[in-house]
Design a protein around this motif. Structure first.
Motif, short mmCIF file in Angstrom:
data_model
loop_
_atom_site.label_atom_id
_atom_site.label_comp_id
_atom_site.label_asym_id
_atom_site.label_seq_id
_atom_site.Cartn_x
_atom_site.Cartn_y
_atom_site.Cartn_z
N PRO A 84 0.97 -1.04 0.42
CA PRO A 84 0.07 -0.19 -0.22
C PRO A 84 1.33 1.02 0.38
N GLU A 85 0.39 2.19 -1.01
CA GLU A 85 1.43 3.39 -0.72
C GLU A 85 0.15 4.54 -0.86
N VAL A 86 0.88 5.40 -0.20
CA VAL A 86 0.49 6.71 0.12
C VAL A 86 1.42 8.04 -0.27
N SER A 87 0.81 8.90 -1.07
CA SER A 87 1.90 10.23 -1.53
C SER A 87 1.18 11.36 -1.15
N CYS A 88 1.88 12.54 -0.73
CA CYS A 88 1.42 13.72 -0.74
C CYS A 88 1.04 14.63 -1.57
N GLU A 89 -0.10 14.94 -1.76
CA GLU A 89 -0.68 16.01 -3.07
C GLU A 89 0.40 17.18 -2.98
N ASN A 90 1.37 17.15 -1.83
CA ASN A 90 1.91 19.01 -1.64
C ASN A 90 3.60 18.48 -2.36
N CYS A 91 4.34 18.07 -1.49
CA CYS A 91 5.75 17.68 -2.42
C CYS A 91 5.48 16.53 -2.91
N HIS A 92 4.63 15.58 -3.52
CA HIS A 92 4.95 14.41 -4.21
C HIS A 92 5.77 13.10 -3.77
N SER A 137 -3.14 11.13 0.06
CA SER A 137 -3.68 10.80 -1.23
C SER A 137 -3.99 9.38 0.12
N VAL A 138 -5.34 8.58 -0.63
CA VAL A 138 -5.86 7.30 -0.09
C VAL A 138 -4.90 6.30 -1.14
N PRO A 139 -4.65 5.77 0.20
CA PRO A 139 -3.55 4.30 0.31
C PRO A 139 -4.39 4.09 -1.35
N ARG A 140 -3.12 3.29 -2.56
CA ARG A 140 -3.29 2.61 -3.66
C ARG A 140 -2.54 1.76 -3.28
N PRO A 141 -2.88 0.24 -3.62
CA PRO A 141 -1.85 -1.28 -3.70
C PRO A 141 -0.84 -0.91 -5.46
N PHE A 142 0.09 -0.89 -4.85
CA PHE A 142 1.08 -0.57 -5.77
C PHE A 142 2.43 -1.41 -5.75
#
Lengths: 501, 501
Positions: A84-92, A137-142
């Protein structure tokens, strides 16, 4: 040593460095220099001698690292090999969910759905570890596999294998035909695996390209003959899953025999767990008190693993216990899946006529991690010396060969170095600086022996054709006939092997 | 043997087979089984002993196979590592332009633009080799690298390296710092390279994943000290580029010395060409009459290669001469490009103060191709026997160890096999079938020696603790004390090395 200090030392010494260093490196990729390449090779050879040496019916193969999509679909990796991956919508920046939740949920996120993870992130107001923004972000399966087009049509997709094991499963039917058509049959691969880790870290512990040493033992679940007596009384530092669920991570010293009689493990499992443990203790030479065998719970282990213990070492550089290897009882999952996926029945008919889909016991370890642990546990400061106390058979250079005075003794020393090299003994000639400096360089490189050619070697008299042999650990020096040197070093270079007879 | 027959034999014997065989295979990928993996490893080790053994300042490193885009941009591969590809608009097959024009233009299409190739295809009315349709596409440059996303952002692109050489160029500055800071400095890599070949074929000769053994020698163009005398009189089977342009492919026997004095080659080049030739003749044991050194013309060779000879063997299975290795004088192209690309000046300052951008001499060969040539040239029918006449030091199994009567002699034979294995000698125990059948299996596997334990071995008397030693090629048998066996086999396992002293 701390991780940074240890890495700096290894880098300076040319053991390893980041790939494409002059371009700023590539995250999770490392190049091994001369010492590192040789040490890793020795670790791989020691592993092979120890594990493949278990039976005359265990073999090493060397399969391609690229797998067609049908293979990773059947194995389940295409669907399930995700983090599960979470990304930051501010700093990417991108993070693994377990990393971002490390402080709140030290037990990790195995078994949670992405929705459950999202719920925790939201409820606890978790912020980006990089920039502090709450806009996660919402976690997504990566999916961790590297996939790419194969051929020119753009219609064929392949993947770098995420584990060497798949190559062995694919090879099973061919190996059955080539070999004695009997179980147990062992197939070993020492080769690369690739994972697009979301956050590579801890140097050699979470790389994007790494080596696995894996032995897959295909066996008849009704009958796995083995000399259990030999390891019955072996003391093992165990942490059982039940105990962990009850809140304790304390090591309990128990025997392989007790793991069977009162611990509920099958003999074949306890035997190979003990054998694997001995690899780290007796072959790599790690102190028993720094090792533990940690059982994984139902929730932690992959669903196809019926029993799993990780073999862990307590590493100062990484701040605690880290996995070096594991023993996975995978049942008939793998051959079953590939039987379905390929449309070929992978069951075999045994002498006597019974047909069986073999079960798989996987003995796995990572030579990269082992190399790091060899540095963490064996390399250190010894007074004013820096000494790498590698077992002799693992040393990249078994002996340094020096002329005491280069101008006078170089020819003899070079000749000696060449003779030893011709006999397959890894030696290094060095004539730069004082003998003390040369000893120091060899100590740091883990070289257990130094051989010095001097005036007495060349002069008629009792010491003619003898050299000074200096031992790294004791620093003792003795006079040894050149004629005895090859035999003595060859014996020191021998890998430990399991007794079979 | 024809290619198909040879491949069938190797496959049946478990030397190699197509990757993911049970899924129908993957074009251009092969897995090595036990014999193939061991043989390939021995070939790699023999290569290392022969080439890296040239100097105490030559080293083996083990770098990652994945390269960041900036690296392959600087090296020129991103732009130029292409083959012209023609596809059929009817059946969607894809072809390399030189393949589709094979009959019309046997000299190949090197140096032609895609427009010129299109003109030839059109003018000559070439049809699809697969379906016969004339609807062939305009040729397009097809990049042979496998590229894919790296990390989670989708903004980072990496490539599987198309040649191991690039890894050595990247390592040069670090190796300079780690080593003696002197030229020549040699960096060797034995590792995987990957190319998305438009049309993989000829089994191990055009694979999509293959191994390269490459030594990059970084040297001062003004001074390359070497013992040229040692190879001056070596006779070399040469085909010069000028002669080929004049229409002749005849081999001319000439000496390394003549190539310098009247042939216009620099000494350092002729020396390494002769040394490379000797690897195939003296180490792999190929007959001199089946080898040739073919000089590439200006048009054929890559523009950065100042001199290039390919070392070719005449292989029955592939219908003629095929490249096994090469010697490339690449000048300062590589360090110059990576200096520009990385923004780091890769020139070095020599003792004495002169600053130089080192030139590169590349000695390259492919262990996969060598393995195939070892089968083509050394494996054959000898009366009713199938015998693989491998040099002893290359044999995957150096000795078969047999009990004459398993029930009576197995314990002694197993013990002997374990003792030899512990000394690092590759042996295989076999107790299945008659001694004749066991000999036949070993002959086919290239095993040079068989050792049989019998009643005399175990019985008091003159032959107590002796065994029958049978040689593959002569079929001669002799009685040998067990105590002598290890030493004798260890000597046979030694790789040839260049003399240095």
């Amino acid at each position: 040593m701390k991780s940074d200090e240890l890495f700096a030392l290894l880098r300076r010494r040319g053991v390893l460095w980041p790939t494409a260093e002059i371009y700023g490196g590539a995250q999770g990729l490392y190049d091994y220099g001369p010492l590192g390449a040789a040490l890793k090779r020795r670790v791989e050879q020691a592993w092979t001698a120890w594990f493949v040496g278990l039976s005359h019916d265990y073999y090493v193969i060397d399969p391609a690292e690229i797998l067609p999509e049908a293979v990773v679909r059947a194995s389940g990796h295409l669907e399930n090999f995700t983090d599960p991956e979470v990304s930051c919508e501010n700093c990417h920046s991108a993070f693994r969910a377990d990393t971002i939740l490390e402080k709140i949920r030290p037990e990790g996120v195995d078994g949670l759905t992405t929705a459950e993870i999202a719920e925790i992130v939201h409820a606890r107001g978790v912020k980006c570890p990089n920039c502090g923004s709450p806009a996660l972000s919402v976690p997504r399966p990566f999916n961790l596999m590297f996939g790419f087009d194969f051929g020119v049509t753009g219609r064929e997709r392949v993947y770098l294998r995420p584990e060497t094991a798949q190559s062995s499963y694919l090879a099973f039917p061919r190996m059955w035909d080539v070999g004695r058509r009997a179980l147990p049959l062992g197939i070993a691969v020492v080769g690369k695996a690739y994972r697009n880790e979301i956050a590579p870290r801890q140097v050699l512990f979470r790389m994007r390209a790494f080596t696995q040493s894996e032995l897959q033992i295909f066996f008849d679940p009704e009958h796995f003959p083995l000399p259990f007596e030999r390891l019955r009384d072996e003391t093992l530092p165990v942490v059982r899953a039940a105990q962990r669920l009850a809140g304790s991570e304390n090591v309990e010293l128990t025997t392989a025999g007790d793991l069977v009689s009162s611990g509920g493990l099958p003999e074949f499992y306890a035997f190979h767990l003990a054998h694997s443990y001995r690899f780290f203790r007796d072959v790599l030479g790690f102190p028993a008190r720094r090792l533990r065998l940690l059982e994984k719970s139902d929730q932690e282990r992959a669903f196809y693993n019926r029993i799993q213990f990780d073999i862990e070492a307590d590493l100062e550089s990484l701040g605690g216990f880290r996995e070096l290897g594991a023993v996975h009882y995978r049942g008939d999952y793998d051959l079953g899946r590939h039987g379905q996926g390929s449309g070929r029945d992978l069951a075999v008919t045994l002498t006597g006529g019974r047909t069986v889909l073999p079960h798989v016991l996987e003995l796995t370890s990572g030579p990269d991690r082992s190399l790091w642990a060899l540095a963490d546990l064996h390399l250190g400061h010894d007074g004013d010396r820096t000494v790498w106390h590698l077992p002799a058979y693992l040393a990249p250079v078994l002996a340094g060969v020096f002329p005491l005075i280069p101008k006078a003794h170089a020819a003899y020393a070079l000749h000696l170095a060449d003779d030893l090299a011709a006999a397959g003994i890894p030696v290094q000639y060095d004539d730069a600086g004082t003998i003390g400096k040369r000893y120091a360089r060899m100590d740091e490189a883990g070289t257990p022996f130094c051989v010095t050619v001097d005036g007495e070697t060349l002069t008629e008299g009792p010491n003619r054709d003898t050299v000074t042999l200096r031992e790294r650990d004791s620093r003792s020096q003795s006079r040894v006939p050149v004629a005895d040197l090859g035999g003595r070093l060859a014996t020191a270079a021998r890998f430990p092997r399991p007794s079979r007879t």
